[in-house]
Design a protein around this motif. Structure first.
Motif, PDB file in Angstrom:
ATOM      1  N   UNK A   1      31.338  44.370  44.486  1.00  0.00           N
ATOM      2  CA  UNK A   1      31.335  45.467  43.882  1.00  0.00           C
ATOM      3  C   UNK A   1      31.367  45.134  41.650  1.00  0.00           C
ATOM      4  N   UNK A   2      30.512  44.812  41.232  1.00  0.00           N
ATOM      5  CA  UNK A   2      30.343  44.976  39.850  1.00  0.00           C
ATOM      6  C   UNK A   2      31.950  45.318  39.777  1.00  0.00           C
TER       7      UNK A   2
ATOM      8  N   UNK B   1      35.482  40.670  36.849  1.00  0.00           N
ATOM      9  CA  UNK B   1      36.824  39.661  36.469  1.00  0.00           C
ATOM     10  C   UNK B   1      36.649  38.422  35.208  1.00  0.00           C
ATOM     11  N   UNK B   2      36.241  38.900  33.597  1.00  0.00           N
ATOM     12  CA  UNK B   2      35.610  37.864  33.012  1.00  0.00           C
ATOM     13  C   UNK B   2      36.651  36.906  32.996  1.00  0.00           C
ATOM     14  N   UNK B   3      36.159  35.277  32.449  1.00  0.00           N
ATOM     15  CA  UNK B   3      37.675  35.032  32.322  1.00  0.00           C
ATOM     16  C   UNK B   3      38.026  34.843  31.262  1.00  0.00           C
ATOM     17  N   UNK B   4      37.792  35.143  30.182  1.00  0.00           N
ATOM     18  CA  UNK B   4      38.314  36.088  28.978  1.00  0.00           C
ATOM     19  C   UNK B   4      39.497  36.423  29.719  1.00  0.00           C
ATOM     20  N   UNK B   5      39.479  37.240  30.485  1.00  0.00           N
ATOM     21  CA  UNK B   5      40.485  38.266  31.088  1.00  0.00           C
ATOM     22  C   UNK B   5      42.234  37.693  31.611  1.00  0.00           C
ATOM     23  N   UNK B   6      41.235  36.434  32.166  1.00  0.00           N
ATOM     24  CA  UNK B   6      42.378  35.821  32.846  1.00  0.00           C
ATOM     25  C   UNK B   6      43.551  35.340  32.595  1.00  0.00           C
ATOM     26  N   UNK B   7      45.293  35.252  32.389  1.00  0.00           N
ATOM     27  CA  UNK B   7      46.452  34.421  32.344  1.00  0.00           C
ATOM     28  C   UNK B   7      46.506  33.774  32.755  1.00  0.00           C
TER      29      UNK B   7
ATOM     30  N   UNK C   1      29.751  31.063  40.269  1.00  0.00           N
ATOM     31  CA  UNK C   1      31.217  31.333  40.707  1.00  0.00           C
ATOM     32  C   UNK C   1      32.020  32.436  40.577  1.00  0.00           C
ATOM     33  N   UNK C   2      32.243  33.343  40.269  1.00  0.00           N
ATOM     34  CA  UNK C   2      32.943  34.189  39.923  1.00  0.00           C
ATOM     35  C   UNK C   2      34.464  35.018  39.864  1.00  0.00           C
ATOM     36  N   UNK C   3      35.126  35.135  39.136  1.00  0.00           N
ATOM     37  CA  UNK C   3      36.197  36.220  40.101  1.00  0.00           C
ATOM     38  C   UNK C   3      36.159  38.007  39.956  1.00  0.00           C
ATOM     39  N   UNK C   4      36.125  38.034  40.820  1.00  0.00           N
ATOM     40  CA  UNK C   4      36.798  39.638  41.549  1.00  0.00           C
ATOM     41  C   UNK C   4      37.903  39.710  41.889  1.00  0.00           C
ATOM     42  N   UNK C   5      38.613  41.192  41.602  1.00  0.00           N
ATOM     43  CA  UNK C   5      39.979  41.490  41.640  1.00  0.00           C
ATOM     44  C   UNK C   5      40.338  42.268  43.045  1.00  0.00           C
ATOM     45  N   UNK C   6      40.931  42.081  43.546  1.00  0.00           N
ATOM     46  CA  UNK C   6      41.147  42.483  44.720  1.00  0.00           C
ATOM     47  C   UNK C   6      42.568  43.266  44.624  1.00  0.00           C
TER      48      UNK C   6
ATOM     49  N   UNK D   1      39.743  36.776  42.932  1.00  0.00           N
ATOM     50  CA  UNK D   1      40.191  35.225  43.212  1.00  0.00           C
ATOM     51  C   UNK D   1      38.763  35.405  43.196  1.00  0.00           C
ATOM     52  N   UNK D   2      38.405  33.723  43.442  1.00  0.00           N
ATOM     53  CA  UNK D   2      37.165  33.352  43.122  1.00  0.00           C
ATOM     54  C   UNK D   2      35.870  34.037  44.465  1.00  0.00           C
ATOM     55  N   UNK D   3      34.813  33.680  43.672  1.00  0.00           N
ATOM     56  CA  UNK D   3      33.231  34.172  44.782  1.00  0.00           C
ATOM     57  C   UNK D   3      32.078  33.370  44.515  1.00  0.00           C
ATOM     58  N   UNK D   4      31.381  32.667  45.739  1.00  0.00           N
ATOM     59  CA  UNK D   4      30.489  31.777  44.939  1.00  0.00           C
ATOM     60  C   UNK D   4      29.404  33.108  45.719  1.00  0.00           C
TER      61      UNK D   4
END
Length: 128
Positions: free
Chosen positions: A113-114, A118-124, A88-93, A79-82
């Motif tokens: 938690x770093x 999730x890096x953008x290139x990981x997102x399918x 805004x970055x994506x983090x695994x839940x 999910x995106x987190x500001x």
């Protein structure tokens, strides 16, 4: 008129149209959208999904976001987190995680938690 103003006007027009759709019709359309999405062969191959929690009358890609955590292929759900005023970055839940930070999508959250980043290139697939 500038682009930002045009986008704001269009956004309000679309919200008014969406709000005018009867709730039962919206539910029926949501179910059809979910069935179609989940039946796509490409969807069944995704390893990482970027999602968001729809608010108010926003379109829903699933009747309950928890269904994403129960998919057969067990994809990473992010999910995106500001994270700052400019980022805004994506983090695994995980399904049992406290997702209260998602309730206010524009709220600044600086202590994610770093190891869950999730890096953008990981997102399918990005569900918006």
């Amino acid at each position: 008129m500038d682009i930002a103003k045009n986008k704001a006007i269009l956004r309000e027009e679309m919200r008014a149209i969406r709000k005018a759709i009867a709730p039962d019709t919206r539910v029926a359309h949501g179910k059809a959208l979910e069935a179609r999405l989940f039946s796509l062969p490409a969807f069944k191959r995704v390893k990482c999904i970027a999602a968001y929690n729809p608010t108010a009358s926003e379109a829903r890609y699933a009747k309950n976001v928890d269904i994403l955590f129960q998919l057969e292929q067990n994809p990473i759900i992010s999910f995106p987190i500001v994270c700052s005023k400019t980022s805004m970055e994506f983090f695994r839940f995980e399904i049992d995680d406290d997702r209260s930070v998602l309730a206010q999508p524009t709220r600044l959250i600086e202590n994610m938690d770093a190891g869950r980043h999730i890096r953008p290139e990981q997102i399918d697939l990005m569900l918006v």
